[in-house]
Write an enzyme that holds these catalytic residues in place. Structure first.
Site, short mmCIF file in Angstrom:
data_model
loop_
_atom_site.label_atom_id
_atom_site.label_comp_id
_atom_site.label_asym_id
_atom_site.label_seq_id
_atom_site.Cartn_x
_atom_site.Cartn_y
_atom_site.Cartn_z
N HIS A 254 68.95 3.10 32.93
CA HIS A 254 67.83 2.32 32.39
C HIS A 254 66.46 2.31 33.10
O HIS A 254 65.72 1.53 32.91
CB HIS A 254 68.38 0.88 32.82
N ASP A 255 66.60 3.27 33.85
CA ASP A 255 65.17 3.61 34.72
C ASP A 255 64.71 4.64 34.12
O ASP A 255 63.46 5.08 34.90
CB ASP A 255 65.51 3.63 36.19
N ASP B 198 76.99 -4.50 38.82
CA ASP B 198 75.72 -4.06 39.75
C ASP B 198 75.58 -5.00 40.90
O ASP B 198 75.14 -6.14 40.76
CB ASP B 198 74.86 -3.78 38.82
N ASP C 222 72.84 -0.78 44.03
CA ASP C 222 71.61 -0.41 43.86
C ASP C 222 70.90 0.04 45.02
O ASP C 222 70.98 -0.50 46.07
CB ASP C 222 70.98 -1.76 43.45
N GLU D 66 73.81 4.24 44.09
CA GLU D 66 72.58 4.47 43.46
C GLU D 66 71.74 4.99 44.83
O GLU D 66 71.49 4.33 45.74
CB GLU D 66 71.95 3.69 42.85
C1 GLC Z 1 67.20 0.56 41.14
C2 GLC Z 1 67.45 -0.09 39.91
C3 GLC Z 1 65.93 -0.34 39.35
C4 GLC Z 1 65.49 -1.62 40.16
C5 GLC Z 1 65.41 -1.22 41.62
C6 GLC Z 1 65.25 -2.35 42.39
O1 GLC Z 1 66.45 1.61 41.01
O2 GLC Z 1 68.13 0.98 39.05
O3 GLC Z 1 66.29 -0.85 37.87
O4 GLC Z 1 64.42 -1.78 39.73
O5 GLC Z 1 66.52 -0.71 41.82
O6 GLC Z 1 66.34 -3.09 42.46
#
Ligand code: GLC
Length: 668
Positions: A443-444, A181, A287, A372
């Protein structure tokens, strides 16, 4: 694409890829179909008309902001037909490991790399083709690893570099790939770059971040440089007294945003990617990668857009001016192996559909880039992931998670018919060479069985049935499945009872916002309980009993669930379990190309509660996937009852489908 002005018509706006994505989002939020905008009366209106009609609602800067945004995004996706290009990542089923909560090997209550290695046989047996690890780099863990303080070191609690190398090798030996990641929109405030920037804001590191002069007022609560909001609550600016500067941080206080307009920052990221590629990893999930390019000068956010999207300022970075260019550069210089580079430490062995392993495969010339991309719609998503553009390989389109008008914090019931219409629409709009990531958990987000069933998720029969329907869609739809740990055993939400049960910085920030807005303690907690990310982050339930086989110590975030039948051990032993259902689906997908490269044809699109599609085998033959999306019987809408049932939740196939029934059949 010709530049739009106030004289342009709504039709032209809707023909613009970003315009269409924005309009679709607004229409969805209003619960309207696209016909509302494509009907000739509305389509012929000039933008200036609409501006006049809605002037009171929209405010003076809205149209300018929008036109500027569209002008900065002139690219149009092209639809390339022909057979779908082949790639390993189109064939693999991905599995997301949240390392903190997967397996602890040393009893400190935090999952670690050696723990993951000890569970690789489980993943290989499930049929996983690529493992994605949420961050494992050095971090103070204010955002559980999404705040990196050293991209070339392993987080202390997770183990050592040697453990990492062993884990990479362990995946490869079993015929699996592994991606990590890359959190590169921001660093931790404990990263050396930031510490240097604070020590000397006018020195070489000051420009790695967005630092702004200003006056904070006595208590640090003065007026920040802009009205931008943070995703984790409050202003997007934090006052740094030592530097006498404000710093931009779209996420937590301790996650300052990197300034990608600085070529040195981009070069640093490229080197980090190269470092890990040499270790043998197969790519990165990236990310919030669509936020990396911010509009020059960081102008004020439009208040109307801010309200609509929840986050003031977002129009200045969610598809920023240099996003495409920066991604292309990173692909070329970071993800592409130089011809004279040392070969990677290891590569995955070939794995046949029946599980037999062959020789190690040659290294891929380019590492995988999965983005993402929160807020990105279908059209811009296609631009970002079209193979001929050389940007990303796949993106996560988040619209699938929350039906229009909701956020993660809203207490909505997820109607599986929404998932059906989402995929019907998405597949309809993409070409044979567009490719999408299929996911519904990570995980979010809270667990899908709880979103669909609410309190009924406590009913084991319903829970299992819904989990199987969801798994079927994820694995037989056209695209690459991403399963989040625990999804394969129908993990559900936790009965947390107070804020002290939680660990997530985002929940704390949101809680503070709600309290500031006047919510009671109970009222605020009720909302947090709906949307907290900690539902997904409790330890994996490997076995029944107290610490679930996850640790011998005290888990860092104790899970609450004790229900029987929903651990890995129990489900492995039960032939009809959700876990074995996933295994069979993955096996089916591995054995028959129809499920990867085959086209998809929907049956009775639009029909409520009945979801069905054909996957067409490239060399003839068809597979029919049929599902009842509801808890009541529903009539079959197709007439083909011939064909051989290869996988089904019931053995009888009649005109009516049982609640949540799934049948997959093969037709010659
Ligand atoms: C993304 C991740 C999340 C994190 C955010 C900031 O959305 O999936 O878990 O808190 O970015 O890095």
């Amino acid at each position: 694409m010709a530049e739009l002005t106030r004289k342009s018509r709504i039709r032209d706006f809707y023909a613009h890829p970003l315009g269409r994505d924005i309009a679709d989002k607004v229409l969805m939020t209003m619960g309207r179909s696209s016909r509302w905008i494509t009907n000739p009366v509305v389509a012929n209106l000039r933008i200036s008309h609409v501006e006049r009609l809605a002037s009171r609602m929209l405010g003076p800067s809205f149209v300018d902001t929008l036109l500027e945004l569209l002008a900065a995004n002139p690219d149009v996706p092209t639809t390339r037909g022909g057979p779908t290009e082949r790639a390993w990542w189109k064939e693999a089923v991905f599995y997301q490991v949240y390392p903190r909560s997967f397996q602890d090997s040393d009893g400190d209550g935090v999952g670690d790399l050696a723990g993951i290695t000890s569970r690789l046989d489980y993943l290989a047996d499930l049929g996983v083709g690529c493992v994605w690890l949420s961050p494992v780099f050095a971090s103070p863990n204010h955002d559980m690893g999404y705040d990196v303080s050293d991209y070339r070191a392993i987080m202390e609690e997770m183990g050592s570099m040697a453990d990492m190398e062993e884990l990479i090798r362990g995946c490869h030996e079993r015929g699996m790939r592994i991606i990590l990641d890359l959190v590169a929109n921001h660093t931790s405030s404990e990263h050396e770059w930031f510490e240097r920037a604070v020590a000397d804001p006018d020195g070489p590191y000051g420009d790695y971040y967005f630092l702004r002069r200003g006056e904070p007022g006595e208590d640090g609560s003065g007026t920040p440089p802009t009205n931008w909001k943070s995703f984790f609550g409050g202003s997007a600016w934090r006052w740094i007294p030592e530097a006498r500067r404000w710093v931009l941080r779209l996420f937590a206080d301790t996650q300052p945003d990197l300034n990608w307009d600085n070529p040195r920052v981009r070069a640093e990221i490229e080197e980090i990617v190269q470092f890990w590629m040499a270790k043998g990893i197969d790519g990165f999930r990236m990310d919030v990668i669509n936020y990396i390019s911010k509009k020059e000068g960081l102008p004020e956010g439009d208040p109307f857009i801010g309200d609509l999207m929840w986050f003031t300022g977002i129009e200045h970075y969610y598809v920023g001016p240099h996003l495409h260019a920066y991604l292309r550069e990173l692909r070329r210089r970071g993800f592409t192996r130089a011809a004279d580079a040392e070969p990677p430490a290891s590569t995955a062995r070939r794995r046949e559909a029946d599980g037999t392993l062959g020789e190690p495969l040659p290294p891929e010339p380019v590492g995988l880039m999965v983005g993402e991309t929160p807020g990105i719609g279908v059209e811009v998503g296609r631009l970002l992931s079209a193979s001929e553009r050389g940007e990303l390989d796949m993106i996560f389109n988040f619209d699938v998670l929350t039906p229009p008008g909701n956020t993660r914090w809203s207490d909505f019931t997820y109607d599986l018919n929404y998932m059906k219409s989402y995929f019907e629409d998405y597949q309809d709009r993409i070409g044979s060479n567009d490719w999408i990531a299929l996911f519904i958990e990570n995980h979010d987000n809270p667990r899908i069985v709880s979103r669909v069933l609410g309190a009924d998720a406590h009913n084991p029969v319903l829970r299992e049935a819904v989990a199987k329907v969801v798994g079927t869609i994820m694995i037989t739809m056209r695209g690459t499945p991403f399963i989040f740990q625990g999804q394969e055993i129908a993990a559900m939400n936790q009965d947390f009872t107070s804020m002290s049960d939680l660990r997530d910085v985002d929940s704390f920030g949101r809680h503070q916002d709600l309290r500031d807005e006047g919510a009671t303690v109970g009222g605020a907690f009720a909302e947090i309980l709906v949307g907290t990310r900690d539902h997904a982050r409790v330890p994996m339930r490997w076995e029944p009993g107290g610490t679930t086989g996850f640790t011998t110590g005290e888990p860092w975030l104790p899970g609450r669930e004790v229900s029987r039948g929903f651990t890995v051990a129990e489900q492995l032993a039960e032939p009809d379990s959700v876990l074995n259902w996933y295994k069979r689906l993955i096996q089916l997908r591995a054995e028959h190309e129809a499920f990867t490269y085959g086209e998809i044809e929907f049956v009775a699109p639009g029909a409520r509660d009945y979801f069905a599609y054909y996957r067409l085998a490239p060399d003839g033959g068809r597979w029919l996937v049929e599902m009842n999306l509801s808890g009541s019987a529903v009539a079959r809408r197709n007439t083909e009852l011939r064909g051989e049932v290869v996988l089904g939740t019931t053995t009888e196939r009649g005109q009516m489908m049982d609640p949540y029934e799934v049948v997959i059949s093969h037709l010659p």
